[in-house]
Design a protein around this motif. Structure first.
Motif, PDB file in Angstrom:
ATOM      1  N   ASP A 142      -2.094  19.497   3.203  1.00  0.00           N
ATOM      2  CA  ASP A 142      -2.148  19.679   4.655  1.00  0.00           C
ATOM      3  C   ASP A 142      -1.105  18.829   5.377  1.00  0.00           C
ATOM      4  O   ASP A 142      -1.093  18.780   6.610  1.00  0.00           O
ATOM      5  N   GLY A 143      -0.257  18.146   4.603  1.00  0.00           N
ATOM      6  CA  GLY A 143       0.770  17.319   5.213  1.00  0.00           C
ATOM      7  C   GLY A 143       0.277  15.964   5.671  1.00  0.00           C
ATOM      8  O   GLY A 143       0.986  15.261   6.409  1.00  0.00           O
TER       9      GLY A 143
ATOM     10  N   LEU B  99       0.853  -1.170   0.000  1.00  0.00           N
ATOM     11  CA  LEU B  99       0.000   0.000   0.000  1.00  0.00           C
ATOM     12  C   LEU B  99       0.893   1.224   0.000  1.00  0.00           C
ATOM     13  O   LEU B  99       1.888   1.282   0.747  1.00  0.00           O
ATOM     14  N   VAL B 100       0.560   2.190  -0.850  1.00  0.00           N
ATOM     15  CA  VAL B 100       1.427   3.353  -1.009  1.00  0.00           C
ATOM     16  C   VAL B 100       0.622   4.629  -0.851  1.00  0.00           C
ATOM     17  O   VAL B 100      -0.596   4.652  -1.045  1.00  0.00           O
ATOM     18  N   GLY B 101       1.324   5.708  -0.492  1.00  0.00           N
ATOM     19  CA  GLY B 101       0.643   6.963  -0.235  1.00  0.00           C
ATOM     20  C   GLY B 101       1.416   8.174  -0.715  1.00  0.00           C
ATOM     21  O   GLY B 101       2.607   8.085  -1.075  1.00  0.00           O
TER      22      GLY B 101
ATOM     23  N   SER C   7       8.826  14.408   0.751  1.00  0.00           N
ATOM     24  CA  SER C   7       8.880  15.084  -0.553  1.00  0.00           C
ATOM     25  C   SER C   7       7.922  14.463  -1.564  1.00  0.00           C
ATOM     26  O   SER C   7       7.773  14.981  -2.677  1.00  0.00           O
ATOM     27  N   CYS C   8       7.271  13.361  -1.200  1.00  0.00           N
ATOM     28  CA  CYS C   8       6.370  12.652  -2.117  1.00  0.00           C
ATOM     29  C   CYS C   8       4.954  13.226  -1.983  1.00  0.00           C
ATOM     30  O   CYS C   8       4.173  12.792  -1.138  1.00  0.00           O
ATOM     31  N   THR C   9       4.645  14.197  -2.809  1.00  0.00           N
ATOM     32  CA  THR C   9       3.362  14.894  -2.734  1.00  0.00           C
ATOM     33  C   THR C   9       2.588  14.734  -4.038  1.00  0.00           C
ATOM     34  O   THR C   9       3.122  14.279  -5.058  1.00  0.00           O
ATOM     35  N   PHE C  10       1.337  15.170  -3.994  1.00  0.00           N
ATOM     36  CA  PHE C  10       0.490  15.097  -5.187  1.00  0.00           C
ATOM     37  C   PHE C  10       0.957  16.051  -6.282  1.00  0.00           C
ATOM     38  O   PHE C  10       0.586  15.884  -7.451  1.00  0.00           O
TER      39      PHE C  10
END
Length: 344
Positions: free
Chosen positions: A233-234, A226-228, A325-328
């Motif tokens: 909003d952090g 599962l990944v995110g 650092s992994c953001t949308f």
């Protein structure tokens, strides 16, 4: 008749007899069996690609086929649900998936609130005549003659033999929720269960955070990760799963991820659970929680809201990336495109 994935839109001369290109619709593949006497249709059955009957879930389409089809036939196509205001419509997978519901009252309500559309792309039989041995070019001409003038909710997919236009569609039509482009050999007969068609889908990469894993159904090893991604909003949000590991790799991953497993006060692994859907009924939705520290690169085709539309594929670990650092923001978002312009 199935499609084989290829990395790019092929040139027409790559296949003997040439190719016809059309949009790849992101819906439920469906075969429509319309029976009747002469020019009237009395009974309609809707079958899925896997022979599951879908008739009861789409009463508005059954009614439309009975009223509008000019006679008995077998159609191949896709059931989709368009949503959004005029000028900004797109395919809505969530609205479509909600139609598979056990309660007839719920199905009736959704048929009124989010009515489905059937996009026809092949004609397999008309009257008592089978067209399976005819070439796709002939079948497409017969389809246009048979159903080309029918009103909504029955649509004919557009086609072209211009490869440059098809490549343009691959980019533009994603903004309306479509899934890519399909190339069909013009000279080929209909070949059930054969991958003679070619499909070209979008392939992108993203750096995501490993937030947990499910144990494989065999009871040994990692079945899926599962990944995110972090939102504005952090908050770390689940965006989907990564699977398709070999037997050996599944066992290796258990050892690799062991240092990241969250433990409770008694030293046992902390478990979580993903939201259960109608498609996960009866399936184990629990997972082993991981501390959100490890980053991996995945391949995906498109997003559906805040999640990967399909299961992503593992590309490589990224020890050089910080999880935060992994953001949308890194995701490639398609330019909006009106579904009505795809159907026109």
């Amino acid at each position: 008749m199935l499609a084989k994935a290829v990395p790019q839109v092929p040139a027409p001369e790559s296949v003997e007899g040439g190719l016809s290109y059309e949009p790849k619709w992101d819906g439920f593949r469906a075969l429509i069996y319309a029976d009747g006497d002469g020019t009237t249709v009395d009974t309609v059955e809707i079958g899925s690609r896997g022979s599951k009957m879908l008739t009861r879930y789409f009463p508005e389409l059954v009614d439309a086929f009975q009223r509008l089809l000019p006679g008995p036939c077998v159609l191949d196509g896709e059931i989709v649900v368009p949503t959004g205001p005029a000028g900004k419509q797109r395919l809505d997978w969530e609205a479509l998936s909600q139609r598979i519901h056990p309660a007839a009252s719920r199905v009736k309500l959704l048929a009124e609130q989010t009515p489905a559309t059937f996009v026809a792309f092949d004609l397999l039989a008309v009257g008592g005549e089978s067209l399976l041995e005819h070439s796709f070019g002939e079948r497409r001409a017969r389809l246009e003659e048979f159903a080309g003038a029918l009103p909504a909710p029955i649509e004919l997919t557009r086609t072209t033999t211009d490869v440059e236009l098809a490549r343009k569609w691959l980019v533009e039509f994603e903004g309306a929720g479509l899934d890519g482009v399909v190339a069909k050999p013009l000279a080929s007969p209909y070949a059930p269960n054969k991958r003679t068609m070619l499909k070209i889908k979008h392939h992108r990469t993203a750096d995501v955070v490993a937030l947990g894993y499910r144990v494989h159904t065999s009871g040994r090893g990692v079945g899926s990760l599962l990944v995110g991604l972090y939102d504005d909003d952090g908050e770390l949000r689940n965006v989907g799963g990564v699977s398709a590991f070999s037997d050996a790799r599944r066992l290796e991953l258990v050892d690799e991820l062991a240092p990241l497993v969250e433990l409770d006060d008694s030293g046992d692994a902390v478990k979580g659970a993903t939201e259960r859907s109608r498609f996960s009924s009866g399936k184990d939705v629990t997972f082993i929680r991981l501390r959100p520290e490890r980053v991996l690169e995945v391949r995906y085709d498109q997003m559906e809201g805040m999640r990967f539309r399909h299961t992503a594929q593992f590309e490589r670990w990224r020890p050089d990336r910080e999880a935060r650092s992994c953001t949308f923001e890194q995701l490639d978002r398609p330019i909006a495109y009106d579904l009505a312009d795809v159907l026109r």
